[in-house]
Scaffold this motif. Structure first.
Motif, PDB file in Angstrom:
ATOM      1  N   GLY A 199      36.541 -76.866  -2.939  1.00  0.00           N
ATOM      2  CA  GLY A 199      37.324 -76.419  -1.800  1.00  0.00           C
ATOM      3  C   GLY A 199      38.657 -75.813  -2.171  1.00  0.00           C
ATOM      4  N   GLY A 200      39.539 -75.750  -1.174  1.00  0.00           N
ATOM      5  CA  GLY A 200      40.872 -75.191  -1.377  1.00  0.00           C
ATOM      6  C   GLY A 200      40.809 -73.706  -1.676  1.00  0.00           C
ATOM      7  N   ASP A 201      41.732 -73.235  -2.518  1.00  0.00           N
ATOM      8  CA  ASP A 201      41.779 -71.811  -2.855  1.00  0.00           C
ATOM      9  C   ASP A 201      40.935 -71.465  -4.078  1.00  0.00           C
ATOM     10  OD1 ASP A 201      43.259 -72.750  -5.049  1.00  0.00           O
ATOM     11  OD2 ASP A 201      45.183 -72.107  -4.199  1.00  0.00           O
ATOM     12  N   GLY A 202      40.212 -72.466  -4.612  1.00  0.00           N
ATOM     13  CA  GLY A 202      39.293 -72.218  -5.712  1.00  0.00           C
ATOM     14  C   GLY A 202      39.888 -72.337  -7.093  1.00  0.00           C
ATOM     15  N   MET A 203      41.200 -72.295  -7.214  1.00  0.00           N
ATOM     16  CA  MET A 203      41.827 -72.319  -8.531  1.00  0.00           C
ATOM     17  C   MET A 203      41.843 -73.740  -9.083  1.00  0.00           C
ATOM     18  SD  MET A 203      43.095 -70.553 -10.982  1.00  0.00           S
ATOM     19  CE  MET A 203      43.273 -68.919 -10.262  1.00  0.00           C
ATOM     20  N   GLY A 204      41.482 -73.871 -10.377  1.00  0.00           N
ATOM     21  CA  GLY A 204      41.452 -75.169 -11.031  1.00  0.00           C
ATOM     22  C   GLY A 204      40.266 -76.029 -10.635  1.00  0.00           C
ATOM     23  N   GLN A 205      39.200 -75.387 -10.144  1.00  0.00           N
ATOM     24  CA  GLN A 205      38.021 -76.107  -9.670  1.00  0.00           C
ATOM     25  C   GLN A 205      36.829 -75.883 -10.599  1.00  0.00           C
ATOM     26  OE1 GLN A 205      38.241 -78.216  -7.358  1.00  0.00           O
ATOM     27  NE2 GLN A 205      40.138 -77.652  -6.316  1.00  0.00           N
ATOM     28  N   PRO A 206      35.882 -76.809 -10.609  1.00  0.00           N
ATOM     29  CA  PRO A 206      34.688 -76.624 -11.448  1.00  0.00           C
ATOM     30  C   PRO A 206      33.841 -75.454 -10.972  1.00  0.00           C
ATOM     31  CG  PRO A 206      34.460 -78.550 -10.037  1.00  0.00           C
ATOM     32  CD  PRO A 206      35.876 -78.096  -9.895  1.00  0.00           C
ATOM     33  N   ALA A 207      33.144 -74.810 -11.916  1.00  0.00           N
ATOM     34  CA  ALA A 207      32.278 -73.682 -11.612  1.00  0.00           C
ATOM     35  C   ALA A 207      30.997 -73.810 -12.419  1.00  0.00           C
ATOM     36  CB  ALA A 207      32.979 -72.366 -11.939  1.00  0.00           C
ATOM     37  N   THR A 208      29.955 -73.152 -11.947  1.00  0.00           N
ATOM     38  CA  THR A 208      28.664 -73.257 -12.633  1.00  0.00           C
ATOM     39  C   THR A 208      28.493 -72.215 -13.725  1.00  0.00           C
ATOM     40  OG1 THR A 208      27.611 -71.861 -10.949  1.00  0.00           O
ATOM     41  CG2 THR A 208      27.564 -74.250 -10.603  1.00  0.00           C
ATOM     42  N   GLY A 209      29.295 -71.132 -13.705  1.00  0.00           N
ATOM     43  CA  GLY A 209      29.157 -70.116 -14.740  1.00  0.00           C
ATOM     44  C   GLY A 209      29.921 -68.852 -14.410  1.00  0.00           C
ATOM     45  N   PRO A 210      29.825 -67.854 -15.307  1.00  0.00           N
ATOM     46  CA  PRO A 210      30.496 -66.578 -15.061  1.00  0.00           C
ATOM     47  C   PRO A 210      29.931 -65.870 -13.832  1.00  0.00           C
ATOM     48  CG  PRO A 210      29.882 -66.796 -17.371  1.00  0.00           C
ATOM     49  CD  PRO A 210      29.182 -67.903 -16.629  1.00  0.00           C
ATOM     50  N   ALA A 211      30.782 -65.169 -13.117  1.00  0.00           N
ATOM     51  CA  ALA A 211      30.369 -64.455 -11.916  1.00  0.00           C
ATOM     52  C   ALA A 211      29.554 -63.210 -12.267  1.00  0.00           C
ATOM     53  CB  ALA A 211      31.590 -64.054 -11.103  1.00  0.00           C
ATOM     54  N   PRO A 212      28.551 -62.889 -11.473  1.00  0.00           N
ATOM     55  CA  PRO A 212      27.829 -61.628 -11.674  1.00  0.00           C
ATOM     56  C   PRO A 212      28.793 -60.442 -11.582  1.00  0.00           C
ATOM     57  CG  PRO A 212      26.678 -63.028 -10.104  1.00  0.00           C
ATOM     58  CD  PRO A 212      28.023 -63.656 -10.329  1.00  0.00           C
ATOM     59  N   ALA A 213      28.554 -59.413 -12.393  1.00  0.00           N
ATOM     60  CA  ALA A 213      29.466 -58.274 -12.432  1.00  0.00           C
ATOM     61  C   ALA A 213      28.713 -57.019 -12.839  1.00  0.00           C
ATOM     62  CB  ALA A 213      30.618 -58.554 -13.403  1.00  0.00           C
ATOM     63  N   THR A 214      29.405 -55.894 -12.816  1.00  0.00           N
ATOM     64  CA  THR A 214      28.779 -54.599 -13.053  1.00  0.00           C
ATOM     65  C   THR A 214      28.317 -54.424 -14.486  1.00  0.00           C
ATOM     66  OG1 THR A 214      30.254 -53.662 -11.383  1.00  0.00           O
ATOM     67  CG2 THR A 214      29.077 -52.107 -12.795  1.00  0.00           C
TER      68      THR A 214
END
Length: 444
Positions: free
Chosen positions: A341-356
């Motif tokens: 939650g929140g603004d997303g900063m400093g939070q766990p993530a599952t992996g790199p974001a899809p990109a071009t």
């Protein structure tokens, strides 16, 4: 992809020990007084050899988007170093691309001067377009950047002995400064690229510490880098004198953020005598390969990597402020699967974001579209001087014009040498980021 910036993701992730925030360097005010508030700032942009393919970003685009008239330097990325310790080019997949450099013909629409290349001219490709760009902008300098993340493999061997250093430097001057290119059909030959390059940028990642998986490093790299810089300075100056050149050839280097890497590879006071300036790594402080979202290019960050901490680290080791050029990203680092939650900063993530082009790495021009889409919210840490986009699941940390204005203000306030950006092909079609940096350094 033969690039340093994607590869730097790995080195930044491997070197993320905590960096305490330093106090401002004591000599900054004196350096500003010595340099003068009205001196010219460096505005150094990297042009990527491979960007002419998928991104279709040509040298002519620098003229079309107005960047050419704002830049002081273009660093051409990259020149490679062979296993024999020599500068070389050719058509070797993953190792050299003479086709892009000087063989590929450009039509009138993609040429700086509006004239199509002929089949028999000795210089075509990016090198010829850079020559045409310099003709339109006589004050613009072009440097060949040697190495990068993927092509620093043989730097340590090339710098190992006095004989190897001398031969290495001679080969680079012969190829790029004298312009003696290998013959490729009607292209190349003795002096074909003479006058294209105004100096050399050393992008050895990293002397004395780990870089890419196949890049050799040794404890003695630290001293050998100093001697290599001296050898480049000596031979460049000698060649300039022999030519009766009005201005000396320039010599610069790209240098790291992490204090451990600085101390392992750089005799700061000694190299700064022979270098015109250094460009500081001002990005990849955190990368999308990490499991938690974080800033990649904050101006200030207590207990973490930051632009201010990088400047202080180099100042404390004896680098003069006016020779420090701050690196700025024209791209973002991104994560997906962000929870907490929140603004997303400093939070766990599952992996790199899809990109071009590569997961977790996206050009500013694409991120601007996300910011304008209404799907993502722009968040700012105004005290830290950084921004990010978050849609509840995916987060991108990046620099936009507002962040760049804060950074250019910092450069002026601290009497630094200017700004560098990776890379020019990531800007918008109207050069939005380049314009922000130019205006910021002019105090507008």
């Amino acid at each position: 992809m033969r690039r340093s910036m994607l590869g730097r993701l790995a080195v930044a992730a491997c070197s993320l020990s905590l960096l305490a925030a330093f106090a401002p360097a004591a000599g900054a005010a004196q350096d500003e007084a010595a340099g003068g508030h009205h001196r010219s700032y460096k505005k150094v942009g990297y042009f990527t050899q491979w960007g002419v393919y998928g991104r279709d970003f040509q040298v002519q685009d620098l003229e079309a988007n107005g960047s050419a008239g704002k830049l002081t330097h273009i660093n051409y990325a990259f020149g490679n170093v062979s296993a024999e310790g020599k500068c070389f080019t050719g058509n070797v997949p993953g190792e050299a691309d003479a086709w892009a450099d000087y063989v590929r013909p450009l039509d009138a629409e993609n040429s700086v001067d509006g004239v199509a290349d002929t089949w028999d001219q000795p210089l075509a490709g990016n090198f010829n377009q850079l020559r045409e760009l310099k003709a339109k902008h006589p004050g613009l300098k072009v440097l060949i950047s040697l190495g990068g993340w993927s092509w620093s493999t043989h730097f340590s061997d090339a710098a190992l002995t006095p004989a190897s250093r001398k031969a290495f430097v001679q080969s680079c001057i012969d190829l790029y400064i004298k312009g003696n290119l290998p013959q490729d059909g009607t292209r190349g030959g003795a002096g074909a690229a003479a006058g294209v390059f105004d100096g050399i940028d050393l992008d050895w990642e990293w002397p004395g510490s780990a870089g890419d998986t196949d890049t050799k490093f040794r404890p003695e790299d630290k001293r050998n880098f100093t001697e290599l810089v001296k050898e480049f300075r000596t031979q460049l100056d000698a060649y300039a004198r022999g030519q009766k050149r009005k201005s000396p050839y320039e010599l610069t280097a790209f240098v790291p953020t992490a204090p451990a890497k600085i101390d392992a590879g750089f005799e700061v006071r000694r190299i700064m005598r022979d270098l015109d300036f250094v460009t500081l790594q001002g990005y990849d402080f955190h990368v999308s390969g990490e499991s938690t979202t974080a800033q990649q290019s904050a101006l200030y960050a207590r207990g973490d990597f930051s632009v201010d901490g990088t400047v202080d680290a180099w100042r404390e080791r004896g680098a003069p402020a006016h020779k420090l050029v701050v690196g700025m990203p024209f791209y973002g680092q991104g994560w997906t699967g962000v929870s907490g939650g929140g603004d997303g900063m400093g939070q766990p993530a599952t992996g790199p974001a899809p990109a071009t082009w590569a997961a977790g790495y996206e050009d500013y021009k694409a991120l601007k579209k996300l910011a304008d889409s209404g799907t993502y919210q722009v968040h700012r840490d105004r005290r830290g001087g950084h921004a990010w986009l978050f849609d509840g699941t995916t987060l991108w940390t990046y620099d936009d014009p507002q962040v760049l204005r804060a950074k250019t203000g910092y450069i002026r306030e601290h009497g630094l040498g200017g700004a560098m950006f990776w890379s020019l092909d990531a800007d918008t079609a109207d050069g939005e980021l380049m314009t922000a940096v130019d205006r910021g350094l002019r105090g507008r």
